[in-house]
Each structure stands twice: as C-alpha cells, then as structure tokens.
Design an enzyme around this catalytic site. Structure first.
Site, PDB file in Angstrom:
ATOM      1  CB  VAL A   8      -0.965   0.028   1.211  1.00 26.94           C
ATOM      2  CG1 VAL A   8      -2.025  -1.052   1.071  1.00 26.94           C
ATOM      3  CG2 VAL A   8      -0.226  -0.093   2.520  1.00 26.94           C
ATOM      4  CB  SER A   9       0.583   4.411  -1.755  1.00 23.39           C
ATOM      5  OG  SER A   9       0.552   3.686  -2.963  1.00 23.39           O
ATOM      6  CB  THR A  10      -0.486   6.321   2.719  1.00 23.42           C
ATOM      7  OG1 THR A  10      -1.776   5.733   2.843  1.00 23.42           O
ATOM      8  CG2 THR A  10      -0.404   7.153   1.449  1.00 23.42           C
ATOM      9  CD  GLN A  13      -3.401   3.513   0.676  1.00 20.90           C
ATOM     10  OE1 GLN A  13      -2.221   3.271   0.442  1.00 20.90           O
ATOM     11  NE2 GLN A  13      -4.264   3.872  -0.274  1.00 20.90           N
TER      12      GLN A  13
END
Length: 192
Positions: A8-10, A13
């Site tokens: 996931v990017s952040t 998340q």
C-alpha cells in the site's frame, strides 16, 4: 513454491484485502512480503528481498499489477526478469497468469506495445534532429573550455598522442575534438 507481495502507498492504508486474496490463492502467510511504501520509488526493500528469494518454478502472486510495477515498462522488465529466472507471475485482479498461454500472450502484447512506444519516441527524436539540422542547427552542448580545446589541438598537432590519450587527458569527447579540428581547418582555408 508460491510467494505473495502486498503493498500500500501510505501508512493509513491496510494490506488486509491483499493478504486475504493472496491467502485464498494458496500463498502461505509466511511467504507474503509486504510494505507500506509508494510504488513510484524503486527502493522497495521487501520487494527487492522477495525477488532475490525466488527460484526456478516459484510463482510470484500479486493482488493487482499496480502493486508490482510502477509503469508498463517496469512491469515488462519485471516479467522478463522473472522469466529469465524461470519464475511464474500471477496478478489476481487482472487474471493474468504467465503459466498459461493466454497470460503469456497478454504480456507479449504489452511488451510489443512498449517496444512500439520506444520506437515511436526514437523516430520522433530523429525526425526532430533531422529537421533542426536542415535549418542549420546542430544538437548537443557546446564545449566551452577554450584552454582544454587549445591543449587538445596542440596534442593532436604533435602527432605523438592517440585520440584516446587526447580525450582522456583533456576531457573532450572524440566527436567534439574532431569538430574543433574540422572548424579550425575550415577557418584556415577561408583565410587563405
């Protein structure tokens, strides 16, 4: 052996959805590598570690293509790298499986489209350079260190140095050196 990758990017998340899908596909929890990091960076330590662990006949499974690659070009490079190692690739969301003929066909089409894009870019650059030359413009950056140019020309005139020695000692490229030699000859001819 089946291996999974979840990303996931952040930090906000969750990878739960991806973990569930990978487990449903048969990946043991201990074989799932995950990280919370943007996909636009090349530095994805867990992914790099996973790639180094993969061996012939292993299968890398991701929830979606966007988890594995930053771009189409990047994905194609990844698939080629995996194929060279004899590793299979599966993307659950897109239903791509390189162990099947259809999966290989899809990636073959992606690779062909990527090559077509690179060829078109190359053709556009070449056409642009040809057009500029037709109008008298020359590409490249001019070499502006006149002292080095002078030294290079003196070394060339001495006829005791190879072109390689001249370029290494002065830092002037071979093409640039020959351009200055030609310019000097043209100037000398016009002064006669």
């Amino acid at each position: 052996m089946l291996f999974g990758y979840a990303r996931v990017s952040t930090q906000d998340q969750s990878t739960d959805l991806q973990f569930d899908a990978l487990a449903k596909a048969g990946v043991e929890p201990g074989n799932i590598y995950s990280e919370k990091i943007t996909g636009t960076t090349k530095d994805r330590p867990q992914f790099i570690r996973l790639l180094s662990m993969l061996r012939k006949d292993d299968t890398l499974i991701v929830y979606s293509l966007s988890r594995a690659g930053r771009s189409l070009k990047n994905l194609i490079e990844l698939i080629e790298q995996l194929k060279a190692k004899g590793v299979n690739f599966v993307s659950l969301k897109e239903q791509i499986d390189t162990t099947t003929a259809a999966g290989n066909l899809i990636f073959g089409i992606f690779a062909a489209l990527s090559q077509f894009e690179r060829d078109q870019t190359s053709e556009r650059v070449k056409s642009g350079l040809d057009s500029a030359r037709a109008r008298g413009r020359v590409g490249g950056r001019p070499f502006k260190d006149s002292a080095k140019v002078s030294v290079a020309l003196r070394m060339y005139d001495a006829k005791t140095y190879s072109i390689k020695e001249i370029t290494e000692q002065t830092g002037i490229g071979k093409t640039t050196l020959f351009r200055y030699i030609k310019e000097r000859a043209t100037q000398e001819a016009s002064q006669r």
